[in-house]
Write an enzyme that holds these catalytic residues in place. Structure first.
Site, PDB file in Angstrom:
ATOM      1  N   GLY A 227       0.831  -1.198   0.000  1.00 42.45           N
ATOM      2  CA  GLY A 227       0.000   0.000   0.000  1.00 42.45           C
ATOM      3  C   GLY A 227       0.862   1.243   0.000  1.00 42.45           C
ATOM      4  N   SER A 228       0.307   2.319   0.496  1.00 38.65           N
ATOM      5  CA  SER A 228       1.000   3.606   0.393  1.00 38.65           C
ATOM      6  C   SER A 228       2.145   3.703   1.406  1.00 38.65           C
ATOM      7  CB  SER A 228       0.005   4.738   0.620  1.00 38.65           C
ATOM      8  OG  SER A 228      -0.587   4.583   1.895  1.00 38.65           O
ATOM      9  N   GLU A 247       5.542  -3.404   0.808  1.00 37.43           N
ATOM     10  CA  GLU A 247       5.639  -3.123  -0.635  1.00 37.43           C
ATOM     11  C   GLU A 247       4.924  -1.798  -0.853  1.00 37.43           C
ATOM     12  OE1 GLU A 247       7.297  -4.805  -2.828  1.00 37.43           O
ATOM     13  OE2 GLU A 247       7.756  -6.596  -1.666  1.00 37.43           O
ATOM     14  N   LEU A 248       5.707  -0.739  -1.080  1.00 39.96           N
ATOM     15  CA  LEU A 248       5.112   0.611  -1.053  1.00 39.96           C
ATOM     16  C   LEU A 248       5.169   1.278  -2.436  1.00 39.96           C
ATOM     17  CD1 LEU A 248       6.659   1.580   2.400  1.00 39.96           C
ATOM     18  CD2 LEU A 248       4.510   0.398   1.935  1.00 39.96           C
ATOM     19  N   CYS A 282       2.039   0.545  -8.919  1.00 41.66           N
ATOM     20  CA  CYS A 282       3.165   1.025  -8.093  1.00 41.66           C
ATOM     21  C   CYS A 282       4.418   1.276  -8.923  1.00 41.66           C
ATOM     22  CB  CYS A 282       3.442   0.044  -6.973  1.00 41.66           C
ATOM     23  SG  CYS A 282       3.581  -1.637  -7.552  1.00 41.66           S
ATOM     24  N   GLU A 377       4.401  10.493  -5.624  1.00 39.68           N
ATOM     25  CA  GLU A 377       3.803   9.419  -6.433  1.00 39.68           C
ATOM     26  C   GLU A 377       2.457   9.909  -6.960  1.00 39.68           C
ATOM     27  OE1 GLU A 377       2.412   5.940  -4.292  1.00 39.68           O
ATOM     28  OE2 GLU A 377       2.823   4.690  -6.042  1.00 39.68           O
TER      29      GLU A 377
HETATM   30  P1  NAP Z   1      -3.454   2.458   1.134  1.00 43.09           P
HETATM   31  O1  NAP Z   1      -4.437   3.538   1.246  1.00 43.09           O
HETATM   32  O2  NAP Z   1      -2.183   2.564   1.903  1.00 43.09           O
HETATM   33  O3  NAP Z   1      -4.235   1.128   1.574  1.00 43.09           O
HETATM   34  C1  NAP Z   1      -3.627  -0.130   1.542  1.00 43.09           C
HETATM   35  C2  NAP Z   1      -4.266  -1.012   2.591  1.00 43.09           C
HETATM   36  O4  NAP Z   1      -3.934  -0.502   3.892  1.00 43.09           O
HETATM   37  C3  NAP Z   1      -5.786  -1.052   2.524  1.00 43.09           C
HETATM   38  O5  NAP Z   1      -6.239  -2.343   2.848  1.00 43.09           O
HETATM   39  C4  NAP Z   1      -6.186  -0.063   3.607  1.00 43.09           C
HETATM   40  O6  NAP Z   1      -7.469  -0.291   4.128  1.00 43.09           O
HETATM   41  C5  NAP Z   1      -5.128  -0.344   4.649  1.00 43.09           C
HETATM   42  N1  NAP Z   1      -4.924   0.721   5.611  1.00 43.09           N
HETATM   43  C6  NAP Z   1      -5.180   2.055   5.467  1.00 43.09           C
HETATM   44  N2  NAP Z   1      -4.846   2.711   6.610  1.00 43.09           N
HETATM   45  C7  NAP Z   1      -4.369   1.778   7.477  1.00 43.09           C
HETATM   46  C8  NAP Z   1      -3.867   1.831   8.810  1.00 43.09           C
HETATM   47  N3  NAP Z   1      -3.766   2.981   9.473  1.00 43.09           N
HETATM   48  N4  NAP Z   1      -3.480   0.682   9.390  1.00 43.09           N
HETATM   49  C9  NAP Z   1      -3.550  -0.484   8.724  1.00 43.09           C
HETATM   50  N5  NAP Z   1      -4.015  -0.602   7.463  1.00 43.09           N
HETATM   51  C10 NAP Z   1      -4.418   0.511   6.845  1.00 43.09           C
HETATM   52  O7  NAP Z   1      -3.054   2.168  -0.373  1.00 43.09           O
HETATM   53  P2  NAP Z   1      -3.993   2.065  -1.659  1.00 43.09           P
HETATM   54  O8  NAP Z   1      -4.484   3.433  -2.009  1.00 43.09           O
HETATM   55  O9  NAP Z   1      -4.987   0.964  -1.514  1.00 43.09           O
HETATM   56  O10 NAP Z   1      -2.934   1.578  -2.765  1.00 43.09           O
HETATM   57  C11 NAP Z   1      -2.110   2.455  -3.454  1.00 43.09           C
HETATM   58  C12 NAP Z   1      -0.712   2.455  -2.880  1.00 43.09           C
HETATM   59  O11 NAP Z   1      -0.201   1.135  -2.846  1.00 43.09           O
HETATM   60  C13 NAP Z   1       0.249   3.233  -3.774  1.00 43.09           C
HETATM   61  O12 NAP Z   1       1.132   3.979  -2.974  1.00 43.09           O
HETATM   62  C14 NAP Z   1       0.990   2.129  -4.516  1.00 43.09           C
HETATM   63  O13 NAP Z   1       2.244   2.496  -5.018  1.00 43.09           O
HETATM   64  C15 NAP Z   1       1.087   1.092  -3.456  1.00 43.09           C
HETATM   65  N6  NAP Z   1       1.332  -0.217  -4.062  1.00 43.09           N
HETATM   66  C16 NAP Z   1       2.569  -0.789  -3.939  1.00 43.09           C
HETATM   67  C17 NAP Z   1       2.828  -2.006  -4.551  1.00 43.09           C
HETATM   68  C18 NAP Z   1       4.157  -2.687  -4.433  1.00 43.09           C
HETATM   69  O14 NAP Z   1       4.213  -3.895  -4.672  1.00 43.09           O
HETATM   70  N7  NAP Z   1       5.225  -1.997  -4.075  1.00 43.09           N
HETATM   71  C19 NAP Z   1       1.825  -2.612  -5.304  1.00 43.09           C
HETATM   72  C20 NAP Z   1       0.594  -1.994  -5.414  1.00 43.09           C
HETATM   73  C21 NAP Z   1       0.347  -0.800  -4.785  1.00 43.09           C
HETATM   74  P3  NAP Z   1      -8.697   0.667   3.668  1.00 43.09           P
HETATM   75  O15 NAP Z   1      -8.855   0.436   2.221  1.00 43.09           O
HETATM   76  O16 NAP Z   1      -9.815   0.173   4.500  1.00 43.09           O
HETATM   77  O17 NAP Z   1      -8.285   2.079   3.993  1.00 43.09           O
END
Ligand code: NAP
Length: 474
Positions: A227-228, A247-248, A282, A377
């Site tokens: 995630g982020s 994995e960010l 990502c 990003e």
């Molecule tokens: P995100 O907002 O960080 O959410 C990812 C996951 O974390 C979701 O299940 C979210 O749940 C959960 N989450 C949010 N706040 C949290 C907290 N305080 N504690 C624990 N879990 C929490 O990311 P996204 O918008 O879904 O995805 C986009 C990001 O992922 C981008 O930055 C992208 O680059 C990154 N990404 C990285 C890779 C890699 O392999 N490096 C691959 C794909 C994506 P909720 O949905 O309920 O908020």
């Protein structure tokens, strides 16, 4: 339709529900249960009990279970791709691509389940170590907590569920709130395999509540998060001594060296890297540095190819660009683009909100390296193209980032390619390809704020197991 948690092989009703809307149409897709702490405790209890059943399975039995999952994915390929198109607004063309990759990911996991090797150590290499047989084995950590993002809701979940099962762990999955239907579909398919009940559990709900509780729970021994960067970095600080894989995000870059022939194949590859799934990837291609001698030719060819992209419904097989995941994101992207223009950037194509949720595929040139579109990003359909004269300047620009996931370089000069592989500060360098390239067995992960640890099944298994040393005195 009301969905239910999947805990200990049973479908459990929630006490609170939230509506799930399709990003491209706002159509109501389902009602999703929001887990309470007591639902999470129940899932952790189930996973703990199932650990004893998992321990009894041989590696070939775990492999067979993963093969059963592969078959389920193959049988349901079309229906699963449609789920992606509906809940993530992923154009069907890309959605089928994700399902095919997911099949490969579980297949690799089925194979890696049989390859959890240790090593034999010659302890007699130091005085006092004589007369022993010494070797290492890898053991499952126990309960793995998996938190996943919206953008690849089948394949990035597979990168956690696959290695967890292959290694003999149990798992609790908390998918992104926007894309839970894919996780429910996975639970239905897992239910049809021979995986012991309770070894895979699914809870849905707010990441900031349930995800954080999962990370802090003492019985969860490893956290695998995609995630982020903001959320990932804060989770690591809360995870204590647990194993953690992060994995960010990134703002991945590509260098196009002088003398490179700007063929249709190269241009189409760059357009794909920048705009596949609206740039919500990502390793999306966000920054391109092109040698001055071919800069204008490259800009024109990119403009022409980008303007051919088909914008439309994710349910249409011809569509390339569709709705972004949220209205908030479209406003943020538009704001960053507008600010970069005020700072001197030029719009080559795009630069506007097309419909409420669709942003035009956008190319910006002459962008300042401290503009948000360049240094943050963007996670949207925007690519920045700048020129360079000296090769080292291009390398420095790529490295001038908080992130370091993957980088690419097109060059006809072997020495420069090798120099770049050494100098680029990223988790992976792709020579003669865009940084968006990934196949699912390669070690994958970033440096700097792009992550911590590696995925790619074999490498994820290392992160989800403990090494044990055994020394037998003869
Ligand atoms: P995100 O907002 O960080 O959410 C990812 C996951 O974390 C979701 O299940 C979210 O749940 C959960 N989450 C949010 N706040 C949290 C907290 N305080 N504690 C624990 N879990 C929490 O990311 P996204 O918008 O879904 O995805 C986009 C990001 O992922 C981008 O930055 C992208 O680059 C990154 N990404 C990285 C890779 C890699 O392999 N490096 C691959 C794909 C994506 P909720 O949905 O309920 O908020």
């Amino acid at each position: 339709m009301r969905k239910k948690f999947y805990i200990s092989g049973k479908w459990i009703e929630g006490s609170k529900y939230e509506e799930l809307l399709a990003p491209h149409s706002d159509e109501k897709l389902a009602e999703i249960p929001l887990a309470t702490m007591s639902n999470l405790e129940e899932a952790i209890h189930a996973a703990k009990n199932a650990s004893f059943e998992m321990e009894k399975l041989s590696s070939h039995e775990r492999s067979v279970i993963l093969e059963q999952l592969v078959e389920q994915f193959k049988e349901n390929r079309t229906q699963l791709a449609e789920i992606l198109a509906l809940e993530a607004s992923k154009p069907l063309k890309a959605a089928f691509g994700e399902i095919d990759r997911t099949i490969a990911t579980y297949k690799i996991a089925a194979e890696e389940a049989k390859r959890m090797y240790g090593e034999t150590l010659p302890l007699d290499a130091v005085p006092g170590g004589e007369g022993r047989i010494t070797y290492t084995v890898r053991e499952p950590v126990g309960i793995v907590g998996a938190i996943t993002p919206f953008n690849f809701p089948f394949n990035l979940v597979a990168h956690k569920v696959g290695p967890a099962i292959a290694a003999g762990n149990t798992i609790i999955l908390k998918p992104a709130s926007q894309t839970p239907l894919s996780a429910f579909a996975l639970a239905e398919m897992i239910d049809k395999t021979d995986l012991p009940k309770g070894a895979f559990n699914l809870v849905t709900g707010k990441g900031s509540e349930i995800g954080e509780a999962l990370v802090k729970h003492p019985d969860v021994k490893a956290i695998t998060f995609t995630g982020s960067p903001e959320v990932g970095i804060s989770l690591k600080s809360k995870s204590g001594l647990k194993k953690v894989t992060l994995e960010l995000g990134s703002n991945s870059a590509l260098i196009i060296d002088e003398d490179v022939k700007l063929t249709d194949e190269l241009i189409n590859r760059c357009v794909w890297g920048a705009f596949v799934y609206n740039g919500q990837v990502c390793i999306s291609l966000q920054r391109i540095y092109v040698h001055q001698s071919i800069y204008h030719e490259f800009l024109m060819k990119m403009k022409n190819a980008t303007e051919l992209l088909k914008i439309g419904s994710p349910m249409d097989l011809q569509t390339d660009i569709s709705a972004l995941i949220s209205k908030r994101d479209i406003e943020r992207i538009d704001d960053w683009v507008k600010k970069s223009i005020e700072e001197g950037a030029e719009v080559v194509t795009g630069g506007n909100i097309l419909k409420e949720r669709i942003y035009q595929p956008t190319i910006l040139s002459n962008v300042k390296n401290n503009s948000e579109v360049s240094c943050k990003e963007i996670f949207g359909p925007v690519v920045v193209i700048n020129s360079f004269n000296e090769f080292d300047d291009a390398i420095n620009e790529v490295n001038n980032s908080r992130f370091g996931l993957q980088a690419g370089i097109f060059t006809d000069h072997l020495q420069r390619a090798l120099y770049a592989t050494k100098k680029l500060h990223v988790g992976g360098v792709l020579v003669n390809d865009v940084p968006t390239f990934r196949v699912d067995l390669m070690p994958y992960g970033g440096v700097k704020e792009s992550g911590y640890g590696r995925e790619g099944i074999k490498y994820a298994i290392q992160e989800m197991t403990e090494m044990k040393l055994i020394s037998i005195k003869l």
